[in-house]
Each structure stands twice: as structure tokens, then as C-alpha cells.
Design an enzyme around this catalytic site. Structure first.
Site, PDB file in Angstrom:
ATOM      1  N   SER A   7       0.812  -1.212   0.000  1.00 45.87           N
ATOM      2  CA  SER A   7       0.000   0.000   0.000  1.00 45.87           C
ATOM      3  C   SER A   7       0.846   1.263   0.000  1.00 45.87           C
ATOM      4  O   SER A   7       1.949   1.285   0.563  1.00 45.87           O
ATOM      5  CB  SER A   7      -0.882   0.002   1.255  1.00 45.87           C
ATOM      6  OG  SER A   7      -1.445   1.278   1.470  1.00 45.87           O
ATOM      7  N   TYR A  56      -2.425  -1.270  10.773  1.00 46.64           N
ATOM      8  CA  TYR A  56      -2.651  -1.762   9.402  1.00 46.64           C
ATOM      9  C   TYR A  56      -1.465  -1.380   8.519  1.00 46.64           C
ATOM     10  O   TYR A  56      -0.857  -2.230   7.885  1.00 46.64           O
ATOM     11  CB  TYR A  56      -3.937  -1.176   8.810  1.00 46.64           C
ATOM     12  CG  TYR A  56      -3.981  -1.325   7.306  1.00 46.64           C
ATOM     13  CD1 TYR A  56      -3.637  -0.267   6.476  1.00 46.64           C
ATOM     14  CD2 TYR A  56      -4.317  -2.535   6.726  1.00 46.64           C
ATOM     15  CE1 TYR A  56      -3.636  -0.414   5.096  1.00 46.64           C
ATOM     16  CE2 TYR A  56      -4.323  -2.696   5.352  1.00 46.64           C
ATOM     17  CZ  TYR A  56      -3.976  -1.619   4.543  1.00 46.64           C
ATOM     18  OH  TYR A  56      -3.967  -1.775   3.181  1.00 46.64           O
ATOM     19  N   LYS A  74       1.747  -3.734   6.571  1.00 40.79           N
ATOM     20  CA  LYS A  74       2.185  -3.691   5.170  1.00 40.79           C
ATOM     21  C   LYS A  74       3.699  -3.482   5.109  1.00 40.79           C
ATOM     22  O   LYS A  74       4.412  -4.131   4.351  1.00 40.79           O
ATOM     23  CB  LYS A  74       1.450  -2.595   4.401  1.00 40.79           C
ATOM     24  CG  LYS A  74      -0.036  -2.856   4.214  1.00 40.79           C
ATOM     25  CD  LYS A  74      -0.283  -4.173   3.496  1.00 40.79           C
ATOM     26  CE  LYS A  74      -1.753  -4.450   3.285  1.00 40.79           C
ATOM     27  NZ  LYS A  74      -1.993  -5.785   2.688  1.00 40.79           N
TER      28      LYS A  74
END
Ligand code: WQD
Length: 347
Positions: free
Chosen positions: A130, A155, A159
Site C-alpha cells: 500500500s 494496518y 504492510k
């Protein structure tokens, strides 16, 4: 005698980007098997993929955090050549409230699938990463050499950690990997049979716009109008989910055909064009003829002011370029919104 199709495992393949990628993989001649724990999606997506492509991919409900379940699955599919790994929890704000849930789920899922690949000599891995790894970039457009900023959410950190796990794993195993850093995937397949399923109030801009247009929301709140951008509202690189899906096929082709220049590569998946929130509202109206009621509201904590991609590397190395424009994105998002509502009334 037809040569057997190359079999690709897509984890999280009943999710938003995963399902669109499965459609493009099948269209490109791959055989696909999907695993998903259905925590954020439904098995009916597999039927929809079958309707779109004419081929219903194999599906197994697997909890990827359970190593034994993963091993049992791989024992049933010894001919898997490559893995595209989407399966993860993905709500930024939820991850701030539930960091351990996010670290346990997202990291264990990735570690288990990599371990199974190592044990079974499966060499090719594409990872769903991302643009959040860039945080607030120092320069725009942002390219793959830009510094990784300290993650502001669990989150985003999963990544970053996911990419670091790959950097070390490819040095010590036969696995080659590509991380694809998505900017803002939006829209839906033209059939409106698959799209981004919302659970409750939408967090993201485009589904909130389409629900406002449909009358499910009374108005859109524009989070912040005093940013240093052309109109004061945040700028993002919105990209059609079908373009994102096609980039995954290009990445798998690259690895399977041995075209990768190193055993770990990273590519931005964006259009290279930044649109503000107000630009997106205007694009929706231009694409559909529907005006959106909105109000300027305070900033949302954690929002990046502006981020959009330098797409040179993916264009050159993957031979891939985003082809759909912001009106295509809005038209398909609106068609999906209407299809979801129609299904609800049928049910
Ligand atoms: C976009 C802009 C909001 C809702 C998401 C994911 C992130 C990554 C990229 C995958 C922001 C504004 C939104 C609303 C608004 N995806 N907005 N009113 O935050 O860029 O990031 O996509 O990894 O993980 O979180 O996307 O759509 O939430 O917001 O004004 O009701 O729209 O402030 O400026 P975001 P978003």
C-alpha cells in the site's frame, strides 16, 4: 493435448481487489484456486466470478492463521506455481483500536503461506502492499525509492513489516517476490457483479459518494478544506480496481517467465494523477449527472495531505499502465451501488 494451465493461489480472492484479480487471471488463461476465511466477504463472489468468466474457480474456506489448515490445503493442491496474497484485515481506523488483532491476523497469514511455499518449493509470491508505507511523502509524485515513513496505524505497519519479511525471505529461500503498492483502488467490474462490499457506514470516499447519491446518506462530509492543495481538500491517486487487477497478472507473468531483475521488486500502482476530494465530487457528477450534497468539515485524524504515484517503474518494467479514467471509475462505482441496492430488494 492442451498444456495444463498454470495454477495460481489467490488468498483473499473473494475480497474486493482479490476477486477482480481472479477475473483477470482467468481471462489471461491461468487456473485459479481461492482461499479465504470469509471474514469480510462471501462465497457468492465465487459464483459471480464464474458468471463473468465462464469458469468458476476452485474455492476453499481456510483460516490462514491455522498452519495445519494451510498445510492440508497445499497437500490437496501440489501443482500451485505461484501465490498472490491479498488476505488481510484492512480498516485503518479499526487497526488503531485493535492493533493486536491486526498484527496476529495479517502477519500470521503471511508467515504461514510463505512457510508452506518454502516447504513445497513454490517460488513466486505477489504481495498486496500500500501507498500508506510512504506516509506524508516529502516529494510528489512519490516513487518506489521514497523513504518509508513510520506507520501511523497497525494496518499500515503490517504492510511495511510484510515487505520487510519478504526482503529477508527472498535472500534465504528460492522465493522471488513482488510487492505492489496500491494507491486508492476504486470502482467495480463493468458487469456490476463484483465490487467493494460495504459493511456499515463507508470509511472511504467513493462508496460514501455513491451512497449519498443513492440517498442512503444525507450528505458527504468533506474532511478538511484548509490543506495546502489546489482547492484545500486532500489529494489522492485514485485508480480503477480493474487496472489494479491487471497489474497483478503482469506481476505474476513477470515472475513465472523469469523477467524479474532481482528476487525482490516493488512497484507503485497508481495513475500518476492526483485528484482532490472536490475534484472527485465533480467527476462523479460529470460521469452520472447526479449532484452530491456535501459540507466542508474538520480534518480527519491521520489523513495524508497529498499523495500520488510516480508510475514510471511499473509502466516500464511491468509493461502495465492504468487505462481507465476517473469518470470510468465513478460510472462503475455508481453502477455497482445500484446493483447492490437491486439485489437487496430481490433478497
Ligand atoms: C480519501 C480522501 C479523506 C471519506 C485508503 C486506505 C488506505 C489505502 C488507500 C490500501 C481523504 C476524504 C473520505 C469521507 C472525505 N488503501 N474523505 N469524506 O484514506 O486515502 O486511504 O486508501 O491500502 O489503506 O485507508 O482513502 O477513501 O478513506 O479517503 O472527505 O466521507 O477522501 O479525508 O482525504 P485513504 P479514503
Amino acid at each position: 493435448m492442451r498444456t495444463p494451465k498454470t495454477k495460481i493461489l489467490v488468498t483473499g480472492g473473494t475480497g474486493y481487489i482479490g476477486s477482480h484479480t481472479v477475473v483477470e487471471l482467468i481471462a489471461s488463461g491461468y487456473e485459479v484456486v481461492i482461499i479465504d476465511n470469509l471474514s469480510n466477504s462471501s462465497e457468492t463472489v465465487v459464483d459471480r466470478i464464474g458468471e463473468i468468466t465462464g469458469v468458476r474457480p476452485a474455492f476453499h474456506r481456510v483460516e490462514m492463521c491455522e498452519k495445519a489448515e494451510m498445510q492440508a490445503f497445499f497437500d490437496q493442491h501440489p501443482d500451485i506455481r505461484a501465490v498472490i496474497h491479498f488476505a488481510a484485515f484492512l480498516q485503518v481506523n479499526e487497526s488503531v483500536k485493535e492493533p493486536l488483532t491486526y498484527y496476529l491476523n495479517n502477519l500470521n497469514s503471511q508467515l504461514n503461506v510463505l512457510q508452506c511455499m518454502k516447504e513445497r518449493n513454490i517460488d513466486h509470491f505477489v504481495f498486496s502492499s500500500s501507498c500508506t508505507v510512504y506516509g506524508n511523502p516529502d516529494n510528489l509524485p512519490v516513487d518506489e525509492r521514497a523513504p518509508i515513513k513510520k506507520a501511523e496505524s497497525a494496518y499500515g505497519n503490517t504492510k511495511q513489516m510484510g515487505e520487510e519479511i519478504l526482503e529477508h525471505t527472498v535472500k534465504a529461500t528460492r522465493i522471488n517476490a513482488i510487492s505492489l503498492r496500491y494507491f486508492n483502488p476504486v470502482g467495480a467490474h463493468e458487469s456490476a457483479l463484483i465490487g467493494e462490499v460495504q459493511h456499515g457506514v463507508p470509511h472511504h470516499l467513493v462508496p460514501y459518494i455513491t451512497e449519498t447519491a443513492f440517498g442512503k446518506r444525507s450528505q458527504l462530509n468533506v474532511f478538511g478544506s484548509d490543506y495546502r492543495t489546489h482547492d484545500g481538500t486532500c489529494v489522492r491517486d485514485y485508480i480503477h480496481v480493474v487496472d489494479v487487477a491487471k497489474a497483478h497478472v503482469a506481476a505474476i507473468d513477470r515472475l513465472i517467465n523469469g523477467k524479474n531483475r532481482s528476487n525482490y521488486e516493488v512497484f507503485n500502482l497508481g495513475t500518476g494523477i492526483g485528484y482532490s476530494v472536490l475534484d472527485m465530487i465533480g467527476a462523479f457528477t460529470k460521469a452520472t449527472g447526479i449532484s452530491i450534497k456535501y459540507e466542508l468539515a474538520p480534518r480527519r485524524v491521520g489523513d495524508v495531505e497529498a499523495v500520488y504515484a510516480d508510475t514510471t517503474l511499473a509502466n516500464r518494467e511491468l509493461g502495465w499502465k492504468a487505462m481507465l479514467n476517473v469518470e470510468d471509475m465513478m460510472r462503475s462505482a455508481w453502477k455497482w451501488e445500484q446493483a447492490v441496492a437491486a439485489k437487496k430488494t430481490e433478497a
